[in-house]
Enzyme design. Structure first.
Site, PDB file in Angstrom:
ATOM      1  N   CYS A  99     -15.388  65.704  74.054  1.00 11.18           N
ATOM      2  CA  CYS A  99     -16.109  65.312  75.262  1.00 11.18           C
ATOM      3  C   CYS A  99     -16.890  66.464  75.879  1.00 11.18           C
ATOM      4  CB  CYS A  99     -15.124  64.733  76.259  1.00 11.18           C
ATOM      5  SG  CYS A  99     -14.175  63.405  75.509  1.00 11.18           S
ATOM      6  N   HIS A 103     -16.628  66.578  85.538  1.00 11.40           N
ATOM      7  CA  HIS A 103     -16.198  65.863  84.342  1.00 11.40           C
ATOM      8  C   HIS A 103     -15.594  64.525  84.808  1.00 11.40           C
ATOM      9  CE1 HIS A 103     -15.200  65.285  80.227  1.00 11.40           C
ATOM     10  NE2 HIS A 103     -13.897  65.315  80.408  1.00 11.40           N
ATOM     11  N   GLU A 150      -9.116  69.167  87.631  1.00 12.64           N
ATOM     12  CA  GLU A 150     -10.489  69.627  87.860  1.00 12.64           C
ATOM     13  C   GLU A 150     -10.679  69.990  89.335  1.00 12.64           C
ATOM     14  OE1 GLU A 150     -13.606  66.955  86.574  1.00 12.64           O
ATOM     15  OE2 GLU A 150     -15.149  68.502  86.769  1.00 12.64           O
ATOM     16  N   LYS A 210     -19.306  59.205  85.965  1.00 13.70           N
ATOM     17  CA  LYS A 210     -18.540  58.356  85.044  1.00 13.70           C
ATOM     18  C   LYS A 210     -18.018  57.127  85.777  1.00 13.70           C
ATOM     19  CE  LYS A 210     -17.150  61.904  81.686  1.00 13.70           C
ATOM     20  NZ  LYS A 210     -17.601  63.179  82.299  1.00 13.70           N
ATOM     21  N   HIS A 232     -17.144  56.935  80.338  1.00 17.03           N
ATOM     22  CA  HIS A 232     -17.092  58.230  79.674  1.00 17.03           C
ATOM     23  C   HIS A 232     -17.779  58.114  78.309  1.00 17.03           C
ATOM     24  CE1 HIS A 232     -16.080  62.046  78.290  1.00 17.03           C
ATOM     25  NE2 HIS A 232     -14.767  62.083  78.469  1.00 17.03           N
ATOM     26  N   PHE A 244     -10.994  66.992  74.369  1.00 16.28           N
ATOM     27  CA  PHE A 244      -9.767  67.067  73.574  1.00 16.28           C
ATOM     28  C   PHE A 244      -9.872  68.281  72.654  1.00 16.28           C
ATOM     29  CE2 PHE A 244      -8.367  62.270  73.347  1.00 16.28           C
ATOM     30  CZ  PHE A 244      -8.114  62.284  74.689  1.00 16.28           C
TER      31      PHE A 244
END
Lengths: 418, 78
Positions: free
Chosen positions: A168, A308, A319, A340, A345, A404
């Protein structure tokens, strides 16, 4: 071509294919209006899946961008990349007839996963019909670098031709690495971004199994709620975002319209867990810190952060902690939103689409909202620009992406007003 | 009347190579006239194998340059 790099890199063209529209002009007003691109999945049968909603790109027709034969068979992630690239090049009014220049123009359009649709179809063919029925296009359409490869072939760009695959964080790393390529003089311009198309049976099954997605199907359009206390997982999106990046002096000399300058790029690794973010957002913090440092920026300089903000319990909490640590006393006065909330996402495309959003936010001096925000979470206590777009002076915008594997990336853009 | 071998080869060729029916003539070369690359040829042959229920070994594919070659080959197999 003899060219003296200026060491400064600017954005001259934007292209996007998103769940809220098939172009920048289509999606941006809808995003500002607080619309959601999330709904019931139509690309596949979700009967046996706990998650039945996603942010799909609707009514996309690849044959608008490539001939019918190609449109029928290239993987969806490639088609999105070509579409976004074409739009970005058109927007940049890029000199496509300069054959010498093409040796100095490269492509870096990453993908988190690559051609998962092709992979799925051909794997079925393998099991059902045998190895001699597998398409010769399986390998070329499956490999994630083909978004760059295909784009470079299509336009004849013969400069650096490469690919980033960092889950991502792919979109941010692609643009950041392309920025470095131009900055150090290895190219005059780069077509950079990210693309993803993994709303299919195996993609959905994998993310469902990882327990990363929401299962609040009844929430539909309001299921993605970053930073809200009731968030419980992300919504899978798809699409592509592409920027035309150019050496500043080159862009100026050709009279290009300039959206902004890439002024900061930071990266870090969590070294913690394959899917979970590091506790307290340690990697995210260091990514932002490096971005600030690379641009000679202080937290006070940042007018807007596109987070994010995945809408997972961990990401949004960590975050937030990372922003507080990186921004110190400026954290509470810095608006942070997660788009998002409206487009889900988009994985490897996310950071690229969110970079497009940062540049549009600076152009129009308006911040897109975090929609579906209703229940404050004591652990997420920043200014998330809830539910309504906000006019503000935005000279510098920052965007975060975390993937990830513990891949973190942060970009900063500055408006050029002269 | 059932479709001739040529008509069926033409249909598959149009689908696989994205050409129009009028372009597909007996003496047309798949690669030189109809724009196929080596991967297209592999996929075209697979589609022909499915259409006609035959197996076409790679050695035979090497000699199948034109539409006419494919028609003659398939007729010889049936």
């Amino acid at each position: 071509m003899s060219f003296q790099p200026s060491g400064r890199v600017v954005v001259t063209g934007l292209g996007a294919v998103t769940p809220l529209g098939l172009s920048v002009d289509e999606f941006w007003p809808r995003m500002l209006a607080g619309e959601s691109g999330i709904g019931s999945v139509t690309l596949m049968d979700t009967t046996e899946y706990p998650t039945k909603i996603a942010a799909e790109v609707k009514d996309f027709d690849a044959s608008v961008y490539v001939d019918k034969k190609e449109a029928r068979r290239i993987d969806r992630f490639m088609a999105f990349a070509v579409a976004a690239s074409q739009m970005a090049l058109d927007d940049a009014n890029f000199p496509m007839d300069d054959e010498d220049l093409k040796y100095e123009v490269g492509c870096l359009i990453g993908s988190g996963i690559g051609g998962l649709n092709t992979m799925t179809e051909q794997t079925q063919k393998l099991w059902r019909e045998g190895p001699d029925r597998v398409s010769p296009f399986l390998v070329p359409y499956m490999i994630p670098d083909m978004a760059s490869g295909y784009t470079s072939i299509r336009y004849g760009f013969k400069g650096p031709n490469t690919c980033v695959v960092t889950a991502c964080a792919t979109g941010v790393h692609s643009i950041g690495d392309a920025y470095h390529i131009i900055k150090r003089g290895d190219a005059i311009a780069m077509i950079a971004g990210g693309t993803e198309a993994s709303i299919n049976p195996i993609g959905m099954a994998g993310f469902c199994a990882a327990r990363a997605m929401t299962t609040k199907n009844e929430a539909g359009a309001t299921a993605s709620r970053p930073f809200d206390a009731t968030r419980d997982g992300f919504i899978l999106g798809e699409g592509a975002g592409v920027l035309v990046l150019e050496d500043y002096e080159f862009a100026k000399a050709r009279g290009a319209k300039i959206y902004g300058e890439v002024i900061g790029y930071g990266m870090s690794g969590d070294a913690h867990h394959i899917t979970m973010p590091a506790p307290n957002g340690d990697g995210a913090y260091r990514s932002m810190l490096k971005c600030l440092k690379s641009g000679g920026l202080t937290p006070k300089d940042i007018d807007y952060v596109n987070a994010h903000g995945t809408s997972t319990p961990y990401n949004d909490k960590f975050e937030t902690m990372a922003i507080k640590r990186a921004f110190g006393e400026e954290a509470h006065s810095t608006p942070v939103s997660s788009t998002k909330s409206s487009i889900g996402h988009c994985l490897g495309a996310a950071g690229a689409i969110e970079s497009v959003i940062c540049l549009l936010a600076m152009r129009d001096q308006i911040m897109p909202p975090t929609i579906n925000y209703s229940t404050p979470d004591p652990e997420c206590d920043l200014d998330y620009v809830p539910n309504e777009a906000r006019k503000a002076q935005i000279d510098v915008a920052m965007t975060n992406s975390f993937g990830f594997g513990g891949h973190n990336g942060t970009l900063a853009f500055r408006r050029i007003t002269e | 009347m059932s479709a001739t071998v040529f008509e069926r080869v033409r249909k598959v060729t149009c689908e696989e190579l994205g050409v129009t029916e009028t372009e597909v003539e007996m003496d047309k070369s798949f690669q030189e006239d109809l724009g196929a690359d080596s991967l297209d040829v592999v996929e075209l042959v697979m589609a022909l194998e499915e259409e006609f229920g035959v197996e076409i070994p790679d050695d035979d594919v090497a000699n199948m340059k034109t539409v006419g070659d494919a028609v003659t080959y398939i007729e010889s197999k049936n």
